[in-house]
Design a protein around this motif. Structure first.
Motif, PDB file in Angstrom:
ATOM      1  N   PRO A 382     -36.254 -47.828   3.791  1.00  0.00           N
ATOM      2  CA  PRO A 382     -37.232 -48.269   2.792  1.00  0.00           C
ATOM      3  C   PRO A 382     -36.539 -48.661   1.493  1.00  0.00           C
ATOM      4  CG  PRO A 382     -37.215 -45.875   2.954  1.00  0.00           C
ATOM      5  CD  PRO A 382     -36.332 -46.377   4.052  1.00  0.00           C
ATOM      6  N   PRO A 383     -37.132 -49.552   0.717  1.00  0.00           N
ATOM      7  CA  PRO A 383     -36.544 -49.911  -0.582  1.00  0.00           C
ATOM      8  C   PRO A 383     -36.352 -48.667  -1.449  1.00  0.00           C
ATOM      9  CG  PRO A 383     -38.309 -51.427   0.004  1.00  0.00           C
ATOM     10  CD  PRO A 383     -38.352 -50.327   1.014  1.00  0.00           C
ATOM     11  N   GLY A 384     -35.180 -48.545  -2.015  1.00  0.00           N
ATOM     12  CA  GLY A 384     -34.853 -47.360  -2.796  1.00  0.00           C
ATOM     13  C   GLY A 384     -34.133 -46.298  -1.994  1.00  0.00           C
ATOM     14  N   GLY A 385     -34.084 -46.474  -0.676  1.00  0.00           N
ATOM     15  CA  GLY A 385     -33.352 -45.552   0.182  1.00  0.00           C
ATOM     16  C   GLY A 385     -34.134 -44.301   0.503  1.00  0.00           C
ATOM     17  N   PRO A 386     -33.565 -43.411   1.283  1.00  0.00           N
ATOM     18  CA  PRO A 386     -32.256 -43.548   1.941  1.00  0.00           C
ATOM     19  C   PRO A 386     -32.355 -44.384   3.213  1.00  0.00           C
ATOM     20  CG  PRO A 386     -33.227 -41.453   2.548  1.00  0.00           C
ATOM     21  CD  PRO A 386     -34.192 -42.094   1.582  1.00  0.00           C
ATOM     22  N   THR A 387     -31.216 -44.674   3.799  1.00  0.00           N
ATOM     23  CA  THR A 387     -31.147 -45.398   5.060  1.00  0.00           C
ATOM     24  C   THR A 387     -30.704 -44.440   6.159  1.00  0.00           C
ATOM     25  OG1 THR A 387     -30.647 -47.516   4.004  1.00  0.00           O
ATOM     26  CG2 THR A 387     -30.033 -47.269   6.318  1.00  0.00           C
ATOM     27  N   ILE A 388     -31.466 -44.429   7.250  1.00  0.00           N
ATOM     28  CA  ILE A 388     -31.132 -43.592   8.398  1.00  0.00           C
ATOM     29  C   ILE A 388     -31.084 -44.487   9.631  1.00  0.00           C
ATOM     30  CG2 ILE A 388     -31.813 -41.619   9.822  1.00  0.00           C
ATOM     31  CD1 ILE A 388     -33.323 -40.512   7.438  1.00  0.00           C
ATOM     32  N   ILE A 389     -29.989 -44.420  10.350  1.00  0.00           N
ATOM     33  CA  ILE A 389     -29.811 -45.184  11.585  1.00  0.00           C
ATOM     34  C   ILE A 389     -29.638 -44.183  12.721  1.00  0.00           C
ATOM     35  CG2 ILE A 389     -28.367 -46.830  12.835  1.00  0.00           C
ATOM     36  CD1 ILE A 389     -27.599 -48.024  10.146  1.00  0.00           C
ATOM     37  N   ARG A 390     -30.522 -44.272  13.699  1.00  0.00           N
ATOM     38  CA  ARG A 390     -30.448 -43.379  14.864  1.00  0.00           C
ATOM     39  C   ARG A 390     -30.222 -44.216  16.123  1.00  0.00           C
ATOM     40  NH1 ARG A 390     -34.878 -40.958  12.076  1.00  0.00           N
ATOM     41  NH2 ARG A 390     -34.373 -38.859  11.298  1.00  0.00           N
ATOM     42  N   ALA A 391     -29.375 -43.726  16.991  1.00  0.00           N
ATOM     43  CA  ALA A 391     -29.104 -44.399  18.267  1.00  0.00           C
ATOM     44  C   ALA A 391     -29.040 -43.360  19.363  1.00  0.00           C
ATOM     45  CB  ALA A 391     -27.797 -45.185  18.208  1.00  0.00           C
ATOM     46  N   SER A 392     -29.522 -43.751  20.522  1.00  0.00           N
ATOM     47  CA  SER A 392     -29.533 -42.850  21.679  1.00  0.00           C
ATOM     48  C   SER A 392     -29.076 -43.639  22.897  1.00  0.00           C
ATOM     49  CB  SER A 392     -30.936 -42.278  21.897  1.00  0.00           C
ATOM     50  OG  SER A 392     -30.973 -41.473  23.060  1.00  0.00           O
ATOM     51  N   PHE A 393     -28.059 -43.119  23.576  1.00  0.00           N
ATOM     52  CA  PHE A 393     -27.551 -43.732  24.791  1.00  0.00           C
ATOM     53  C   PHE A 393     -27.972 -42.869  25.982  1.00  0.00           C
ATOM     54  CE2 PHE A 393     -24.777 -45.036  21.402  1.00  0.00           C
ATOM     55  CZ  PHE A 393     -24.481 -46.358  21.672  1.00  0.00           C
ATOM     56  N   PRO A 394     -28.519 -43.474  27.045  1.00  0.00           N
ATOM     57  CA  PRO A 394     -28.913 -42.680  28.213  1.00  0.00           C
ATOM     58  C   PRO A 394     -27.710 -42.072  28.912  1.00  0.00           C
ATOM     59  CG  PRO A 394     -29.032 -45.008  28.720  1.00  0.00           C
ATOM     60  CD  PRO A 394     -28.750 -44.911  27.249  1.00  0.00           C
ATOM     61  N   HIS A 395     -27.991 -41.068  29.732  1.00  0.00           N
ATOM     62  CA  HIS A 395     -26.928 -40.375  30.455  1.00  0.00           C
ATOM     63  C   HIS A 395     -26.267 -41.342  31.438  1.00  0.00           C
ATOM     64  CE1 HIS A 395     -24.946 -37.852  33.447  1.00  0.00           C
ATOM     65  NE2 HIS A 395     -24.944 -36.882  32.564  1.00  0.00           N
ATOM     66  N   PRO A 396     -24.977 -41.651  31.238  1.00  0.00           N
ATOM     67  CA  PRO A 396     -24.313 -42.568  32.164  1.00  0.00           C
ATOM     68  C   PRO A 396     -23.611 -41.803  33.276  1.00  0.00           C
ATOM     69  CG  PRO A 396     -22.916 -42.201  30.278  1.00  0.00           C
ATOM     70  CD  PRO A 396     -24.127 -41.292  30.099  1.00  0.00           C
ATOM     71  N   SER A 397     -23.368 -42.472  34.382  1.00  0.00           N
ATOM     72  CA  SER A 397     -22.537 -41.862  35.433  1.00  0.00           C
ATOM     73  C   SER A 397     -21.093 -41.944  34.983  1.00  0.00           C
ATOM     74  CB  SER A 397     -22.725 -42.618  36.750  1.00  0.00           C
ATOM     75  OG  SER A 397     -22.386 -43.982  36.587  1.00  0.00           O
ATOM     76  N   GLY A 398     -20.384 -40.909  35.163  1.00  0.00           N
ATOM     77  CA  GLY A 398     -18.971 -40.911  34.790  1.00  0.00           C
ATOM     78  C   GLY A 398     -18.665 -40.183  33.497  1.00  0.00           C
ATOM     79  N   TRP A 399     -19.598 -39.419  32.955  1.00  0.00           N
ATOM     80  CA  TRP A 399     -19.278 -38.596  31.794  1.00  0.00           C
ATOM     81  C   TRP A 399     -18.202 -37.594  32.188  1.00  0.00           C
ATOM     82  CZ3 TRP A 399     -21.910 -37.651  26.867  1.00  0.00           C
ATOM     83  CH2 TRP A 399     -22.776 -38.670  26.536  1.00  0.00           C
ATOM     84  N   GLN A 400     -17.297 -37.349  31.290  1.00  0.00           N
ATOM     85  CA  GLN A 400     -16.202 -36.426  31.571  1.00  0.00           C
ATOM     86  C   GLN A 400     -16.290 -35.253  30.614  1.00  0.00           C
ATOM     87  OE1 GLN A 400     -12.816 -38.884  30.991  1.00  0.00           O
ATOM     88  NE2 GLN A 400     -13.279 -40.255  32.695  1.00  0.00           N
ATOM     89  N   GLY A 401     -16.290 -34.067  31.144  1.00  0.00           N
ATOM     90  CA  GLY A 401     -16.344 -32.898  30.284  1.00  0.00           C
ATOM     91  C   GLY A 401     -15.017 -32.627  29.616  1.00  0.00           C
ATOM     92  N   LEU A 402     -15.047 -32.309  28.341  1.00  0.00           N
ATOM     93  CA  LEU A 402     -13.819 -31.979  27.619  1.00  0.00           C
ATOM     94  C   LEU A 402     -13.476 -30.509  27.847  1.00  0.00           C
ATOM     95  CD1 LEU A 402     -14.497 -33.758  24.220  1.00  0.00           C
ATOM     96  CD2 LEU A 402     -13.037 -34.523  26.085  1.00  0.00           C
ATOM     97  N   PRO A 403     -12.177 -30.160  27.865  1.00  0.00           N
ATOM     98  CA  PRO A 403     -11.823 -28.759  28.053  1.00  0.00           C
ATOM     99  C   PRO A 403     -12.241 -27.921  26.868  1.00  0.00           C
ATOM    100  CG  PRO A 403      -9.884 -30.103  27.506  1.00  0.00           C
ATOM    101  CD  PRO A 403     -11.007 -31.053  27.719  1.00  0.00           C
TER     102      PRO A 403
END
Length: 403
Positions: A382-403
Motif C-alpha cells: 500500500p502507499p506509504g508502506g510497508p511492502t510484504i512479498i510472500r511466495a509459496s512453492f509446492p512440494h517438489p519431487s526430489g527434495w533432499q534432507g540436510l544433515p
C-alpha cells in the motif's frame, strides 16, 4: 482423467441449495431461475434436436453451438459461466472438432432434458393456468371457502412446481458443468502457460540487458582505465621515470582488482556459487549481509530444495531486496525462509510502498518465476508502506534432507 475439486463441488452445492422454508421458494431467485432454465432448456433442446436431424451433416456445428449455449445458460442459476470451450471456433460446419471436448455429450443432454422437462412442465403450467383462470373469473363475486381452497392449492402448486424445476435444472446444470469445466480449466491452464512463456521471454531479455549494462558500466570501464594506466607506465618507462612507472602500475593493479570485483558481482547475479556449495539458507544470509541496510534473516526447517527451485527462490529474495533499496528507500528489511515440505518465503521492508506489478518489470518476472514451478506469489504494497512479498512453492519431487 481430471480429478474432482472438492471445494468447487461444495461451492456448486451451496449455490444450488434451496431455501429451508418452502414459502421462501416463491421469492427465491434460485426457484424462478430454475423455471427460466427449464423453459429455455425445452426450447433450446427441441431446436437442437431438430437442427441435428435436419442438418445431420452439420451436426458438429450444432453440437458446438449447443454446448456454448448450455455453458451460457448456467448463469440463469447463478453459476459462473466456464467461458469459451477449449475446442475453440470450428473451421467449417462439418469439422469433427465440433463433436469433441464433450460437445456431443452436452448436445445429447440438452435434447434429453428437453423431453424430460416438457411433461412435468406442461402439467404444472396447465394446472396453474386452470386455477388462475378460475380465480380470475370469480373476481367481483362473493368470496366463499372454495376460493380460499383454490388459492391455497395455487400456492402449493407453485411451490411444488418450483421445487420440480429446481430438481430438474440442478441435475442438468451439474451434468453440463461437469462436462465443460475440466476442459475449460485445461484451456485456462494452456492460456496461462502461454502468457507465462511470453512473460519469461521478456524477463530473460531484461536480464540479458542488465548483464550487458553491468559489464559495460562495471568491468569494461575498469578495463579501459587499466589499458590507459598501462599505457602511462609504458610511456614513463620510455622516458626513464621509474617512480611514475611504479605509480602507474599500482593504479593498474587497483583497476584490475576493481574489474575482477565487478565481474565477480555480475557472475554472482547470474548464478551465485554459494547457492551450489552451501545451499539456499546460506545464500540468503550472504545476500542479506551485502545489503546497505540492516536485514533480519529467519530460517526454519532443514530441507534443501532442488537447485533450479532454490535459484528461483534466491532471485525472488534478491529482486525484493533490490526494489526495497532502490525504489522504496527502505531503512530495514527482513526475510523469512521456511525450508519445510512447502518452501515458503516472505520478504518485508519498511519503505514507502506503492509497488505495482507491471508486465516486463522486476515484480512481474519474480511472480512468473514462482509460477513456473506451480507456486504462487503475492505482493502487498500500500502507499506509504510497508511492502510484504510472500511466495509459496509446492512440494517438489526430489527434495533432499540436510544433515
Amino acid at each position: 482423467m481430471t480429478q474432482p475439486d472438492p471445494s468447487h463441488e461444495a461451492a456448486i452445492r451451496a449455490r444450488l441449495k434451496p431455501p429451508p422454508n418452502p414459502l421462501r421458494m416463491l421469492v427465491s431467485p434460485l426457484g424462478w431461475g430454475a423455471v427460466a432454465y427449464c423453459a429455455t432448456a425445452i426450447v433450446g433442446g427441441m431446436l437442437a434436436l431438430i437442427a441435428g436431424i435436419v442438418g445431420l451433416f452439420v451436426l458438429p456445428l450444432v453440437a458446438w453451438g449447443t454446448a456454448n449455449v448450455e455453458a451460457y445458460r448456467l448463469r440463469l442459476l447463478g453459476l459462473h459461466r466456464p467461458g469459451p470451450l477449449p475446442s475453440g471456433p470450428i473451421r467449417h460446419p462439418w469439422d469433427a472438432n465440433g463433436l469433441r471436448s464433450g460437445n456431443l455429450a452436452v448436445w445429447g443432454i440438452a435434447v434429453l432434458f428437453a423431453l424430460v422437462d416438457f411433461l412435468p412442465g406442461a402439467i404444472v403450467v396447465t394446472l396453474v393456468l386452470g386455477i388462475s383462470t378460475a380465480l380470475v373469473s370469480r373476481i367481483g363475486e362473493p368470496v366463499h371457502g372454495d376460493a380460499f381452497l383454490a388459492l391455497g392449492a395455487l400456492v402449493v402448486l407453485l411451490i411444488a412446481g418450483l421445487y420440480v424445476a429446481w430438481a430438474l435444472a440442478s441435475v442438468q446444470a451439474i451434468l453440463v458443468e461437469d462436462l465443460i469445466r475440466p476442459r475449460t480449466e485445461l484451456r485456462e491452464q494452456v492460456d496461462q502457460l502461454t502468457s507465462s512463456r511470453r512473460e519469461l521471454v521478456d524477463v530473460f531479455a531484461a536480464e540479458r540487458r542488465r548483464i550487458e549494462r553491468d559489464l559495460h558500466d562495471g568491468a569494461q570501464q575498469h578495463l579501459v582505465l587499466l589499458s590507459m594506466q598501462l599505457g602511462e607506465a609504458e610511456y614513463a618507462l620510455d622516458t626513464g621515470r621509474p617512480e611514475a612507472v611504479r605509480d602507474a602500475l599500482a593504479a593498474a593493479h587497483s583497476s584490475m582488482e576493481a574489474a575482477m570485483t565487478s565481474l565477480r558481482d555480475t557472475v554472482r547475479g547470474i548464478h551465485p556459487q554459494i547457492l551450489t556449495d552451501r545451499g539456499l539458507a546460506d545464500a540468503v544470509r550472504e545476500l542479506s549481509e551485502r545489503q546497505p541496510v540492516p536485514v533480519t534473516v529467519t530460517i526454519t526447517g532443514h530441507q534443501q530444495p532442488p537447485e533450479q527451485l532454490a535459484l528461483a527462490a534466491y532471485y525472488l529474495v534478491s529482486e525484493a531486496f533490490t526494489n526495497a533499496v532502490k525504489h522504496a528507500q527502505a531503512s530495514t528489511m527482513s526475510v523469512r525462509v521456511a525450508l519445510t515440505d512447502q518452501l515458503q518465503i516472505e520478504v518485508y521492508d519498511d519503505g514507502r510502498g506503492g509497488a505495482v506489478v507491471r508486465p516486463g518489470h522486476g515484480l512481474s518476472g519474480m511472480i512468473e518465476r514462482v509460477q513456473t514451478f506451480g507456486g504462487g506469489c503475492w505482493v502487498s504494497s500500500p502507499p506509504g508502506g510497508p511492502t510484504i512479498i510472500r511466495a509459496s512453492f509446492p512440494h517438489p519431487s526430489g527434495w533432499q534432507g540436510l544433515p
